[in-house]
Each structure stands twice: as C-alpha cells, then as structure tokens.
Design a protein around this motif. Structure first.
Motif, PDB file in Angstrom:
ATOM      1  N   LEU A 177       0.807  -1.224   0.000  1.00 44.52           N
ATOM      2  CA  LEU A 177       0.000   0.000   0.000  1.00 44.52           C
ATOM      3  C   LEU A 177       0.838   1.270   0.000  1.00 44.52           C
ATOM      4  O   LEU A 177       0.432   2.276  -0.569  1.00 44.52           O
ATOM      5  N   HIS A 178       1.991   1.215   0.627  1.00 48.57           N
ATOM      6  CA  HIS A 178       2.884   2.375   0.634  1.00 48.57           C
ATOM      7  C   HIS A 178       3.167   2.861  -0.791  1.00 48.57           C
ATOM      8  O   HIS A 178       3.300   4.059  -1.032  1.00 48.57           O
ATOM      9  N   ASP A 179       3.255   1.924  -1.714  1.00 44.48           N
ATOM     10  CA  ASP A 179       3.519   2.256  -3.113  1.00 44.48           C
ATOM     11  C   ASP A 179       2.244   2.575  -3.890  1.00 44.48           C
ATOM     12  O   ASP A 179       2.245   3.427  -4.776  1.00 44.48           O
ATOM     13  N   LEU A 180       1.161   1.877  -3.588  1.00 40.75           N
ATOM     14  CA  LEU A 180      -0.011   1.970  -4.444  1.00 40.75           C
ATOM     15  C   LEU A 180      -1.076   2.956  -3.985  1.00 40.75           C
ATOM     16  O   LEU A 180      -1.878   3.395  -4.813  1.00 40.75           O
ATOM     17  N   LEU A 181      -1.094   3.336  -2.716  1.00 37.86           N
ATOM     18  CA  LEU A 181      -2.067   4.359  -2.320  1.00 37.86           C
ATOM     19  C   LEU A 181      -1.829   5.681  -3.043  1.00 37.86           C
ATOM     20  O   LEU A 181      -2.782   6.289  -3.536  1.00 37.86           O
ATOM     21  N   ALA A 239      -0.686   5.963  -5.979  1.00 37.97           N
ATOM     22  CA  ALA A 239      -1.139   5.693  -7.342  1.00 37.97           C
ATOM     23  C   ALA A 239      -2.657   5.824  -7.436  1.00 37.97           C
ATOM     24  O   ALA A 239      -3.184   6.349  -8.421  1.00 37.97           O
ATOM     25  N   SER A 240      -3.376   5.359  -6.409  1.00 37.96           N
ATOM     26  CA  SER A 240      -4.838   5.469  -6.444  1.00 37.96           C
ATOM     27  C   SER A 240      -5.276   6.926  -6.417  1.00 37.96           C
ATOM     28  O   SER A 240      -6.214   7.313  -7.114  1.00 37.96           O
ATOM     29  N   LEU A 241      -4.590   7.737  -5.632  1.00 33.97           N
ATOM     30  CA  LEU A 241      -4.913   9.162  -5.603  1.00 33.97           C
ATOM     31  C   LEU A 241      -4.640   9.814  -6.954  1.00 33.97           C
ATOM     32  O   LEU A 241      -5.415  10.652  -7.427  1.00 33.97           O
ATOM     33  N   GLU A 242      -3.551   9.413  -7.579  1.00 32.72           N
ATOM     34  CA  GLU A 242      -3.198   9.972  -8.883  1.00 32.72           C
ATOM     35  C   GLU A 242      -4.189   9.535  -9.962  1.00 32.72           C
ATOM     36  O   GLU A 242      -4.542  10.332 -10.838  1.00 32.72           O
ATOM     37  N   SER A 284      -7.281   9.050  -9.485  1.00 34.76           N
ATOM     38  CA  SER A 284      -8.445   9.894  -9.231  1.00 34.76           C
ATOM     39  C   SER A 284      -8.221  11.318  -9.736  1.00 34.76           C
ATOM     40  O   SER A 284      -9.084  11.891 -10.400  1.00 34.76           O
ATOM     41  N   ARG A 285      -7.040  11.876  -9.435  1.00 36.87           N
ATOM     42  CA  ARG A 285      -6.734  13.234  -9.905  1.00 36.87           C
ATOM     43  C   ARG A 285      -6.801  13.341 -11.423  1.00 36.87           C
ATOM     44  O   ARG A 285      -7.235  14.346 -11.964  1.00 36.87           O
ATOM     45  N   ARG A 286      -6.349  12.300 -12.095  1.00 37.80           N
ATOM     46  CA  ARG A 286      -6.327  12.303 -13.569  1.00 37.80           C
ATOM     47  C   ARG A 286      -7.653  11.820 -14.164  1.00 37.80           C
ATOM     48  O   ARG A 286      -7.775  11.710 -15.382  1.00 37.80           O
ATOM     49  N   GLU A 287      -8.603  11.515 -13.286  1.00 39.12           N
ATOM     50  CA  GLU A 287      -9.919  11.039 -13.707  1.00 39.12           C
ATOM     51  C   GLU A 287      -9.820   9.803 -14.599  1.00 39.12           C
ATOM     52  O   GLU A 287     -10.543   9.657 -15.587  1.00 39.12           O
ATOM     53  N   LEU A 288      -8.922   8.913 -14.216  1.00 42.43           N
ATOM     54  CA  LEU A 288      -8.773   7.640 -14.923  1.00 42.43           C
ATOM     55  C   LEU A 288      -9.625   6.608 -14.195  1.00 42.43           C
ATOM     56  O   LEU A 288      -9.426   6.354 -13.018  1.00 42.43           O
ATOM     57  N   ALA A 289     -10.571   6.064 -14.905  1.00 41.99           N
ATOM     58  CA  ALA A 289     -11.491   5.091 -14.309  1.00 41.99           C
ATOM     59  C   ALA A 289     -11.358   3.765 -15.045  1.00 41.99           C
ATOM     60  O   ALA A 289     -10.733   3.679 -16.099  1.00 41.99           O
ATOM     61  N   GLY A 290     -11.946   2.752 -14.479  1.00 38.35           N
ATOM     62  CA  GLY A 290     -11.935   1.446 -15.117  1.00 38.35           C
ATOM     63  C   GLY A 290     -11.438   0.381 -14.176  1.00 38.35           C
ATOM     64  O   GLY A 290     -11.293   0.598 -12.972  1.00 38.35           O
ATOM     65  N   PRO A 315       2.847   6.461 -16.090  1.00 35.02           N
ATOM     66  CA  PRO A 315       4.251   6.231 -16.453  1.00 35.02           C
ATOM     67  C   PRO A 315       5.245   7.086 -15.667  1.00 35.02           C
ATOM     68  O   PRO A 315       6.419   6.728 -15.575  1.00 35.02           O
ATOM     69  N   ASP A 316       4.787   8.175 -15.072  1.00 34.50           N
ATOM     70  CA  ASP A 316       5.670   9.063 -14.315  1.00 34.50           C
ATOM     71  C   ASP A 316       5.752   8.692 -12.833  1.00 34.50           C
ATOM     72  O   ASP A 316       6.471   9.334 -12.069  1.00 34.50           O
ATOM     73  N   MET A 317       5.028   7.646 -12.427  1.00 28.11           N
ATOM     74  CA  MET A 317       5.059   7.223 -11.024  1.00 28.11           C
ATOM     75  C   MET A 317       5.902   5.963 -10.868  1.00 28.11           C
ATOM     76  O   MET A 317       5.907   5.099 -11.744  1.00 28.11           O
ATOM     77  N   ASP A 318       6.567   5.860  -9.744  1.00 29.25           N
ATOM     78  CA  ASP A 318       7.362   4.669  -9.436  1.00 29.25           C
ATOM     79  C   ASP A 318       6.463   3.641  -8.760  1.00 29.25           C
ATOM     80  O   ASP A 318       6.038   3.831  -7.623  1.00 29.25           O
TER      81      ASP A 318
END
Length: 137
Positions: A26-30, A32-35, A37-43, A103-106
């Motif tokens: 979760l340290h890595d992926l939480l 990512a989940s916020l990002e 949402s910010r980018r309005e990427l759904a699916g 692609p810009d996130m680790d």
C-alpha cells in the motif's frame, strides 16, 4: 506488526506453502490510487505491484530485516488442501494497465517493494522497542 498483515499471518503459521502470488504494498499503491483519481482515470485495474513473490521469498525478507533467527517449514499444496476447509487461490495478476496509466510514477516490482517495506517495518519496530519472540513464533 498488525495482526491482519500478510507477513504477520504467515510468520505465525506452523507450515507455509511456497507458491508465488501477486501482492500489493500500500505504501507504493495508495499514492497511485490518488493519482488515478486526480487524472480522472477510471476502469478496472489490477491494483498490485508488478511481478509475483512466493511465501518463502516474503519470509526471507522478514528474516533479513526483522528477525534473523526466524525459521519456518514448508508443505505442499496437496498437504495444505487436506487441512483447509476450502482451497486457496494463487495467482499472478497483470498490472501493466496500471503501470502504463501512470508512467511518471514509481510502482516498484514486488521484490523491491517488499524489501523496502520490511526495512521500514524494522525501523518502526526498533523505534517502539519491539523484539521478536523466541523461535520467531
């Protein structure tokens, strides 16, 4: 360590089966989940770190960082099936869609992610004065 944490659970089992599975740190992926949402990427996204890691590899990292004296015993899937009420699902999920969407996130490969996680865990446990129980149990 939190009782519902996967590593906490398998470190207390009498025997573990050594099978690879996908995992989420979760340290890595939480973030990512916020990002997403910010980018309005759904699916539908497989929300896990890339790759798969076996139970033995998880316990090796626990031993490396947290409890150098820890030991465990393996058993086979067939032996495990005999003692469980229901069979377990083991799988490796493809999270390339998630990685490509950000692609810009680790989003580190699971072995790297869990190694870092166990290092953070050790640092936290040291800060609160936690010591492993004898024989890792």
């Amino acid at each position: 360590m939190p009782p519902r944490n996967f590593i906490t659970k398998i470190s207390k089992y009498e025997k573990v089966v050594d099978v690879p599975n996908s995992m989420t740190v979760l340290h890595d992926l939480l973030p990512a989940s916020l990002e997403l949402s910010r980018r309005e990427l759904a699916g539908i996204y497989n929300f896990c770190n890339p790759g798969a890691i076996s139970h033995n590899e998880c316990l090796e990292l626990y031993k490396k960082h947290v409890d150098p004296a820890f030991t465990w015993t393996n058993f086979t899937l067939e032996e495990q099936d005999k003692i469980l009420a229901a069979k377990r699902s083991n799988n490796e999920l493809n999270c390339q869609k998630l990685v490509d969407a950000l692609p810009d996130m680790d989003i580190p490969e699971i072995h790297v992610a869990l190694d870092r996680c166990m290092a953070r865990t050790k640092k936290h446990l040291d800060s609160i004065g936690w010591k492993p129980t004898p024989c890792g149990k």
